[in-house]
Structure formats: structure tokens, C-alpha cells
Design an enzyme around this catalytic site. Structure first.
Site, PDB file in Angstrom:
ATOM      1  N   HIS A 101       0.325   5.106   6.582  1.00 49.18           N
ATOM      2  CA  HIS A 101       0.188   5.757   5.282  1.00 49.18           C
ATOM      3  C   HIS A 101       0.255   7.274   5.456  1.00 49.18           C
ATOM      4  O   HIS A 101       0.313   7.785   6.572  1.00 49.18           O
ATOM      5  CB  HIS A 101      -1.118   5.332   4.625  1.00 49.18           C
ATOM      6  N   ASP A 150      -4.560   5.639  11.534  1.00 49.68           N
ATOM      7  CA  ASP A 150      -3.618   5.200  10.514  1.00 49.68           C
ATOM      8  C   ASP A 150      -2.354   6.039  10.647  1.00 49.68           C
ATOM      9  O   ASP A 150      -2.338   7.220  10.276  1.00 49.68           O
ATOM     10  CB  ASP A 150      -4.215   5.363   9.114  1.00 49.68           C
ATOM     11  N   SER A 204       0.812  -1.220   0.000  1.00 51.85           N
ATOM     12  CA  SER A 204       0.000   0.000   0.000  1.00 51.85           C
ATOM     13  C   SER A 204       0.845   1.269   0.000  1.00 51.85           C
ATOM     14  O   SER A 204       0.352   2.346  -0.345  1.00 51.85           O
ATOM     15  CB  SER A 204      -0.948   0.009   1.201  1.00 51.85           C
TER      16      SER A 204
END
Length: 439
Positions: free
Chosen positions: A410, A407, A155
Site C-alpha cells: 500500500h 507494508d 485494498s
């Protein structure tokens, strides 16, 4: 002279000076304004808090078939260690925003999800040895004209890809021409203006792997001596590849090599030897780079390979136990160092890139270029650049919740990850003036 006369003389002189002073000022003012107009003060405020410096060389080339007016002058950066530097404020802000780019994954669209602070958008990376220019979308597209660029990995590869698409979209609109797989893990865009294709291939290990699932075993399976054909089968269509892996190697997994089990990482209850993941990461990257060299190294068209180094996470606390990343500013230079797992992951990736270069030269393959995109330190210094709770839309709309998932892996888009692509562009520029035969 008597005292009274002296006082009278002083009074007269003072009166005369007061009358004359305004005329002197009025006569000097136009001169001062003219001086400022033609020679501005050097300390007038800039959009940047610190002026860049650059170690560069200017190369002037003449073409025998062109007139002197067609002389081309180009400036090339000398070697720049992008690893060392610091984040400084930049009032310009990003090239795009979360409402004008349609390719951002929802979980990284921090602006549209209601993140209230915007300070994280106004920083730029300043390398210690040179100047890192602002991203030039038109230049990037020109350099990649008629080519296919593929992002392959986990990702983080997708995060970097979407950043690039958003910046390029400020100059030319991409068309989504292919999508497939769960969560659109395989996609391709085309820029008709320059005939440039940009793809993303989901492959979190680069080698062949079976990902854990909710219904199956709670561990991944990796086959370290076989490259993942889900992306490798398209190697002949690719001109440039950006590889990005790391975080998925932290998950429980069983490893296989030469048809038998090699060991595992965090697999209690299974009859396998615990071997960790550092050597496994090395083996996976080595298999990948050697496969690319073997399949494309003999071909005159060649292929360019970038390995983006490990991007550290910033959870304060355990990621699965309400860990968060609440900071709103970068770490100051020297406040945080690359160490521990972050340093080991980065070191492994850089060493394997250098080993692959040596391998290619030893085999006489001159048609592949490999380089590391070293972002580990500049990523480490940006704990403020993650979505945090804003991976979900307006997470505090109903007040502060007892537990909100964060998160801290990311990156918000726009955000620090845009810098990855600024460095990427500089490497492509360097390659443009450095034919493979000169390496």
C-alpha cells in the site's frame, strides 16, 4: 617622450580611471535594475526542477445565443501516454497532510505514525509526452456534480479512494453517510456542496468469491462466471466506477466455472489441477466488464468505467519473512523496468479493457466508456512511497526490534498514489469534451 614622463602619465591616467569608475557603476546600476524588473532573467529558480511541456490544442467555441464576450476558450490535451515518464522533484509538496484528513486508514498514515523522512512527499510524475497538472479538487467536484462515483475492488481501490477524499476535502468537506461490514469495507461519503457521492465496495476479485478465514480452508474460492453482487446490485445507482484488483489473485485459491472446479493456484493436498492465476485474472475482469456493459450499456444515461492497472510491491526479501522496503528515493528513469509478473498483470488488464470496448461496440452499446488508468510503471519507480514499518505507530520507539512487519504494497497518504487521481482527473476532463456518441 622620456621614460619618467611616460610613467607619470600612466599614473595620472590610472588615478583618473579609479576616480571615474565608481561614478560609472553607480550610473549603470539603476539601468540594470530597471532592466531586471521589466525583463526577469529566464534562469531564476522555480519550484520545479524541470519545466513541463505539453502537446495541446486550443479550441475556441462560439455560442449563437451569447455575445462575443461570452466566448469560451478551452485547452485540451492531445493523447498522452501517462505510462512513460519520470519522477522529478517538486518543492510544492502534497495538497494535504496526515493530520488534516480524517479518512486515511491508520496503516497508511505514515506522518502520524512517525515516519521521520519527508523527501518522499516532494516528487511529481512528469509524462514524456505532455504535462500532468496538479490536482484541482474544485474542478473534480464540478465535473462529478450530481453523480455517484464508486471504487470497487481490493485494498488498493480503498487506498486510491482515500487519497481522492483527502484531496477533495481541501475544497469541500465530505460527510460519511453509510458504513457497513468488517473494517468498514463498504462506505459512502456525500459532498453537499456539489451533490457528489463517493463510495467504496470491498470486492477483491470483482467476481463472486469466498475469502479464506482463520477457521476455514487456507484458500479462497472464486466463481469466475458470476459477478460479485455485493457491489453489482448497486450498478443502477452508479455513474462512474473505478476497478482495482490484482494482489489477491496471488493467494492460494480454487476456481470454479459453470458449476464445476476449473483448477487452482498453489493448492497442495487438494485434488485440483494447478493453473496459476493469469488466466483467472483475465476471466474475472472479463466477467466484470461484460456484466457492466450488459446491465448498463442499453441505458441512455450510461456509465463510465476506469480500470486502475496493477501496482507493484517493493519487498526486499520475502514479504512474510521480514521483507522490507527501506529505500527513501524513487528509482531513476531506466533504472527499473516493468517486467515479469508486473508486466503480465498490467498487460492482461489493458487487453481486457480493449476487448470490452470492442464487445460494447459490436453489441451496439454506445452508452458506456471504458479506459485503463495505467499506473504500473510510475508505481514501480516509487519504492520509497510505502508505509514500510510505519504501518504501525512509532515502530522504533523502544529501539530497533529484531523483526518489524513492513507494508510494501500500500501507499502512504499523502504519497505517490495521489498521482493516480491526478491522471484520473485528466481522463474525466477529456471525457467532458468527448461525448459518448463520438467514440
Amino acid at each position: 617622450m622620456k621614460m619618467g614622463s611616460m610613467n607619470q602619465f600612466k599614473d595620472q591616467s590610472l588615478s583618473f580611471t579609479k576616480k571615474l569608475l565608481p561614478y560609472v557603476i553607480y550610473s549603470l546600476l539603476p539601468i540594470a535594475l530597471l532592466r531586471l524588473y521589466f525583463n526577469p532573467l529566464p534562469f531564476l529558480p522555480s519550484t520545479e526542477t524541470e519545466l513541463p511541456h505539453s502537446n495541446s490544442i486550443t479550441i475556441t467555441s462560439h455560442s449563437s445565443s451569447s455575445s462575443p464576450s461570452a466566448e469560451k476558450v478551452r485547452t485540451l490535451e492531445t493523447h498522452c501516454d501517462y505510462f512513460n515518464g519520470k519522477w522529478i522533484r517538486d518543492k510544492r509538496g502534497p495538497l494535504y497532510n496526515g493530520t488534516t484528513c480524517g479518512t486515511i486508514k491508520e496503516g497508511q498514515n505514515c506522518i502520524s505514525h512517525g515516519r521521520p523522512d519527508m523527501g518522499y512527499l516532494y516528487w511529481r510524475w512528469k509524462p514524456s509526452e505532455c504535462h500532468l497538472p496538479r490536482f484541482e479538487p474544485e474542478t473534480f467536484l464540478q465535473l462529478l456534480q450530481n453523480k455517484h462515483l464508486a471504487f470497487v475492488g481490493d485494498s488498493m481501490a480503498r487506498n486510491q479512494l482515500e487519497s481522492l477524499l483527502c484531496m477533495l476535502a481541501t475544497a469541500s468537506t465530505p460527510n460519511l453517510v453509510y458504513r457497513n461490514g468488517e473494517d468498514n469495507k463498504f462506505r459512502r461519503w456525500h459532498f453537499p456542496s456539489h451533490n457528489v457521492s463517493v463510495s467504496v465496495y470491498w470486492s477483491p476479485f470483482l467476481v463472486e468469491g469466498i475469502e479464506k478465514s482463520n477457521t476455514g480452508p487456507n484458500h479462497n474460492k472464486l466463481f469466475l462466471d458470476h459477478v460479485d453482487e455485493k457491489w453489482a446490485k448497486d450498478l443502477d445507482q452508479m455513474d462512474m466506477i473505478v476497478l482495482s484488483i490484482g494482489h489477491w489473485f496471488l493467494h492460494p485459491a480454487v476456481y470454479f466455472e459453470s458449476g464445476s472446479a476449473l483448477g487452482c493456484h498453489y493448492c497442495p493436498g487438494l485434488n485440483h489441477t494447478e493453473i496459476g492465476f493469469y488466466d483467472v485474472l483475465r476471466k474475472a475482469l472479463r466477467t466484470t466488464l461484460n456484466s457492466i456493459i450488459e446491465r448498463r450499456g442499453r441505458k441512455g444515461s450510461g456509465i463510465d468505467v476506469i480500470v486502475t492497472t496493477f501496482s507493484p510491491a517493493h519487498f526486499e526479501g520475502e514479504w512474510d519473512k521480514a521483507g522490507a522496503c527501506p529505500k527513501t528515493k524513487p528509482y531513476r528513469n531506466g533504472e527499473k523496468e516493468v517486467e515479469g509478473m508486473d508486466a503480465d498483470m498490467r498487460k492482461t488488464e489493458i487487453e481486457e479493457v480493449e476487448a470490452a470496448k470492442t464487445n460494447a461496440i459490436a453489441k451496439g452499446f454506445k452508452w458506456s466508456r471504458l479506459e485503463a488508468l495505467d499506473v504500473t510503471k510510475l508505481a514501480l519507480l516509487r519504492p520509497d512511497g510505502h508505509p514500510g514499518p510505519y504501518m504501525h505507530p512509532f515502530p522504533f520507539a523502544n529501539g530497533v526490534q529484531e523483526r518489524v512487519q513492513n507494508d510494501c504494497v500500500h501507499w502512504c497518504l499523502p504519497g505517490p498514489v495521489d498521482t493516480w487521481n491526478e491522471i484520473f482527473l485528466q481522463k474525466i476532463k477529456k471525457w467532458k469534451h468527448q461525448p459518448r456518441s463520438e467514440e
